[in-house]
Design an enzyme around this catalytic site. Structure first.
Site, PDB file in Angstrom:
ATOM      1  N   ARG A 151       1.021  -1.025   0.044  1.00  0.00           N
ATOM      2  CA  ARG A 151      -0.438  -0.438   0.296  1.00  0.00           C
ATOM      3  C   ARG A 151       0.963   1.264   0.241  1.00  0.00           C
ATOM      4  O   ARG A 151       0.810   2.227  -0.801  1.00  0.00           O
ATOM      5  CB  ARG A 151      -0.868   0.126   1.230  1.00  0.00           C
ATOM      6  CG  ARG A 151      -2.304  -0.511   1.044  1.00  0.00           C
ATOM      7  CD  ARG A 151      -3.248  -1.107   2.610  1.00  0.00           C
ATOM      8  NE  ARG A 151      -2.730  -2.114   2.884  1.00  0.00           N
ATOM      9  CZ  ARG A 151      -3.075  -3.401   2.232  1.00  0.00           C
ATOM     10  NH1 ARG A 151      -3.664  -3.953   1.296  1.00  0.00           N
ATOM     11  NH2 ARG A 151      -2.400  -4.501   2.733  1.00  0.00           N
ATOM     12  N   THR A 152       1.699   1.287   1.147  1.00  0.00           N
ATOM     13  CA  THR A 152       2.924   2.844   1.197  1.00  0.00           C
ATOM     14  C   THR A 152       3.302   2.625  -0.118  1.00  0.00           C
ATOM     15  O   THR A 152       3.440   4.083  -1.277  1.00  0.00           O
ATOM     16  CB  THR A 152       3.862   2.795   1.983  1.00  0.00           C
ATOM     17  OG1 THR A 152       3.159   2.019   3.349  1.00  0.00           O
ATOM     18  CG2 THR A 152       4.659   3.822   2.651  1.00  0.00           C
ATOM     19  N   LYS A 198      24.348  -6.795  -2.091  1.00  0.00           N
ATOM     20  CA  LYS A 198      25.797  -6.301  -1.959  1.00  0.00           C
ATOM     21  C   LYS A 198      26.620  -5.422  -0.729  1.00  0.00           C
ATOM     22  O   LYS A 198      27.610  -5.614  -0.658  1.00  0.00           O
ATOM     23  CB  LYS A 198      26.386  -6.210  -3.146  1.00  0.00           C
ATOM     24  CG  LYS A 198      26.319  -7.123  -4.581  1.00  0.00           C
ATOM     25  CD  LYS A 198      26.838  -6.219  -6.106  1.00  0.00           C
ATOM     26  CE  LYS A 198      25.962  -6.779  -7.154  1.00  0.00           C
ATOM     27  NZ  LYS A 198      26.130  -6.299  -8.293  1.00  0.00           N
ATOM     28  N   ARG A 213      11.569   2.981   3.346  1.00  0.00           N
ATOM     29  CA  ARG A 213      10.840   1.991   4.158  1.00  0.00           C
ATOM     30  C   ARG A 213      12.319   0.982   4.533  1.00  0.00           C
ATOM     31  O   ARG A 213      12.633   1.328   3.121  1.00  0.00           O
ATOM     32  CB  ARG A 213       9.961   1.580   3.510  1.00  0.00           C
ATOM     33  CG  ARG A 213       9.151   0.675   4.864  1.00  0.00           C
ATOM     34  CD  ARG A 213       7.914  -0.248   3.908  1.00  0.00           C
ATOM     35  NE  ARG A 213       7.532  -0.983   4.544  1.00  0.00           N
ATOM     36  CZ  ARG A 213       5.893  -0.474   5.212  1.00  0.00           C
ATOM     37  NH1 ARG A 213       6.129   0.782   4.825  1.00  0.00           N
ATOM     38  NH2 ARG A 213       5.385  -1.374   6.064  1.00  0.00           N
ATOM     39  N   HIS A 226       5.495   5.892  11.483  1.00  0.00           N
ATOM     40  CA  HIS A 226       5.160   5.513   9.937  1.00  0.00           C
ATOM     41  C   HIS A 226       4.527   6.889   9.839  1.00  0.00           C
ATOM     42  O   HIS A 226       3.047   6.900   9.311  1.00  0.00           O
ATOM     43  CB  HIS A 226       3.383   4.440  10.074  1.00  0.00           C
ATOM     44  CG  HIS A 226       4.201   3.374   8.174  1.00  0.00           C
ATOM     45  ND1 HIS A 226       3.988   4.788   7.288  1.00  0.00           N
ATOM     46  CD2 HIS A 226       3.215   2.876   7.822  1.00  0.00           C
ATOM     47  CE1 HIS A 226       3.731   3.849   6.111  1.00  0.00           C
ATOM     48  NE2 HIS A 226       3.361   3.067   6.901  1.00  0.00           N
TER      49      HIS A 226
END
Lengths: 322, 155
Positions: free
Chosen positions: A57-58, A87, A109, A137
């Site tokens: 959703r975000t 890496k 995020r 959030h």
């Protein structure tokens, strides 16, 4: 101009004043009602998405929000799999690439708490916290404020219940902005293993905000009869310690607080009640029986998710506006 | 940077004397100077296990040709090893004498404090550790990144 404490970053919901929230709500409402007027505002601008953790959703709503304002969201990655992150490429180095590729804003995020603050420290570009570990959030909180305001017509004088996982659920940090509005009263209902954290209660006490807590699920109908908003938070299985004790704690929490049709029937909810949930709901151990409750007039979780787009359009608009 | 253990502790004309250091912590405090100063013209002298009337035994550290002010990270780090006395010396005389906590600043950048939050971004090593002072006694700080507030155990 949109400046939270003089910065264009959106890192913590605690930094938003009542005035900041007012500016945001006004813009989100206008964009939702008149989307065509904003369709080319961000032409030539580019949002970089650095998603070190998958999120449907975000991630999707930020992309759609940017595109519906006429901008692009092609820089970055939406999962670290198969990228240089595997890496060992640093956050700083990834941000430098975003700068070089012409990003005008970054949403990050990351599973670590405080990662968005660090990202904001290493770049001049505006940074949006799309969720940092267990911490915050803020864009979810802002879109939730928008949804509550849209339905209730106000953000003050409300009774708000938060239920289920209040310890690990980031969305319950919605308490912070709501506590800045007068006469709001909070109710917390959860298992004792996932109670609202002490620092949140301490904050409310320090600001003379009224709150009540129950650890007994039998109180659910009575509390539901009282409140204007009932906000559920999924049990964050992944955040419990992986030790035998941690898993036992998780087992105790599962299915302890559940909002079902039966709960709703036992309550006498007021007609303005809205039931919210940030989604997704845990299919096996839901705290909210969405299938049987979806057609209830109180069900707001789908509108809540849909509001993610105009709300994030408003954030992107305000961040880019001079 | 010279840490001279063999040389006799001598009076200094201009510099700093860190006194009343917990015995055994003199070297740690000298290390704070070594990390924080980038030149070799500040000789450091350490005396260990010096008899003391107030604390039985103590360590003393003397640093020449330097006066640090409040906000210096060196002084912040020294405060993590107890609360020794800082003497500022000019022309061979003590011109200022205060407990090191008096110099402690509101912002501290040091690897000597580990954020109490095991999920904090600083645990990955990329972000420099940065804290804000919440309370001085007992010392309580807030992490710049994750916001966790915690008490710092003095070494």
């Amino acid at each position: 101009m949109f400046r939270v404490k003089g910065s264009r970053d959106i890192i913590s919901i605690r930094e938003f004043s009542v005035d900041d929230i007012g500016v945001f709500l006004e813009k989100a409402c206008d964009i939702k009602n008149n989307p065509g007027e904003y369709s080319s505002f961000l032409e030539g601008k580019s949002l970089a998405r650095l998603f070190y953790e998958p999120s449907r959703r975000t991630n999707e709503s930020f992309r759609l929000a940017m595109e519906r304002l006429g901008g692009e969201a092609n820089i970055g990655f939406t999962t670290p799999k198969g990228t240089s992150v595997e890496k060992g490429e640093s956050i700083r180095s990834n941000i430098r690439m975003c700068e070089q590729y012409g990003a005008t804003c970054i949403v990050i995020r990351h599973p670590r708490d405080g990662s968005a603050r660090y990202a904001a420290d290493v770049t001049e570009l505006p940074v949006i916290n799309g969720g940092d570990g267990y911490n915050e959030h803020p864009t979810q909180n802002l879109m939730d404020l928008f949804t509550i305001h849209e339905k209730q017509g106000r953000l003050d004088n409300l009774k708000i219940l938060f239920f289920n996982d209040l310890k690990y659920g980031r969305t319950t940090r919605l308490v912070y902005p709501l506590s800045k509005f007068p006469k709001n009263r909070f109710y917390f209902l959860s298992h004792r293993n996932v109670r609202m954290p002490e620092n949140v209660k301490h904050y409310l006490n320090a600001n003379a905000v009224k709150w009540e807590e129950s650890l007994n699920p039998r109180d659910f109908p009575d509390i539901l009869s009282e409140v204007d908003v009932a906000y559920g938070s999924r049990t964050q299985n992944e955040r419990f310690p992986k030790t035998p004790e941690g898993q036992e704690m998780l087992y105790d929490v599962m299915d302890y607080v559940v909002l079902s049709k039966k709960t709703l029937k036992a309550a006498k909810p007021n007609k303005n009640l809205m039931i919210m949930h940030p989604l997704p709901v845990d299919e096996e151990h839901p705290c909210l029986q969405i299938e049987e409750l979806e057609d209830e007039p109180f069900a707001y979780w789908n509108q809540q998710a849909g509001n993610g787009i105009p709300a994030r359009q408003a954030m992107l608009y305000l961040i880019h506006a001079d | 940077m010279l840490i001279d253990m063999s040389k006799k502790i001598q009076d200094i004309k201009y510099g700093m004397v860190i006194d009343h250091i917990k015995p055994g912590r003199g070297r740690d405090i000298a290390d704070c100077f070594s990390r924080g100063l980038y030149c070799e013209e500040h000789p450091i002298f350490i005396a260990e296990g010096v008899p003391s009337t107030s604390m039985e035994k103590k360590d003393i550290v003397k640093v020449e040709d330097i006066h640090l002010r409040r906000g210096s990270n060196v002084l912040n780090e020294i405060a993590l090893f107890g609360d020794p006395t800082v003497n500022m010396i000019k022309r061979g005389k003590v011109i200022e004498k205060k407990k090191v906590m008096k110099y402690f600043s509101d912002v501290i950048e040091t690897d000597l404090i580990n954020c109490a939050n095991p999920n904090c971004i600083t645990q990955e090593g990329e972000a420099p550790r940065r804290f804000y002072t919440v309370r001085r006694r007992p010392l309580e700080v807030r992490c710049h990144y994750c916001g966790r507030e915690f008490e710092v155990e003095r070494k």
